[in-house]
Scaffold this motif. Structure first.
Motif: not given
Length: 85
Positions: A32-36, A41-43, A49-61
Motif C-alpha cells: 500500500a505504501t509503494f502504491f501511495a 510521485g505524480i504530484f 514536466q520531466s518523464m525521465p525524473a518520474f521514471v527514475g523515481y518509480v524505478i527507485a521505489l
C-alpha cells in the motif's frame, strides 16, 4: 514459544520466479505504501514536466520494494508448480 518456520511477508509464486501477494499485514502495508508513493510521485515529480525524473523515481521505489521482498519473503528460486520442497 518461537517457531522454527519463518513468517514470510511475501510467499513465493507457485510458477516462475518471484513473490506473490502478501500474506501478512506488514506485507500489505509495504504494498500500500509503494502504491501511495507512486501516486504521490505524480504530484511531486510530474511526468508532464520531466518523464525521465518520474521514471527514475518509480524505478527507485521498485528497487526498494524488491529489496523488502528479498529480505522478508520466501527465498526466490524458479518454481514449476507442484513443488514439495
Amino acid at each position: 514459544m518461537p517457531s522454527d518456520d519463518p513468517r514470510y511477508w511475501f510467499p513465493a509464486k507457485r510458477y516462475g520466479w518471484g513473490w506473490g501477494p502478501p500474506t501478512t499485514w506488514e506485507g500489505w502495508i509495504v504494498v500500500a505504501t509503494f502504491f501511495a508513493l507512486v501516486v504521490a510521485g505524480i504530484f511531486l515529480v510530474p511526468p508532464q514536466q520531466s518523464m525521465p525524473a518520474f521514471v527514475g523515481y518509480v524505478i527507485a521505489l521498485t528497487v526498494v520494494l524488491t529489496a523488502i521482498c528479498w529480505l522478508k519473503g520466501e527465498p526466490p528460486r524458479w518454481r514449476w508448480g507442484n513443488d514439495d520442497r
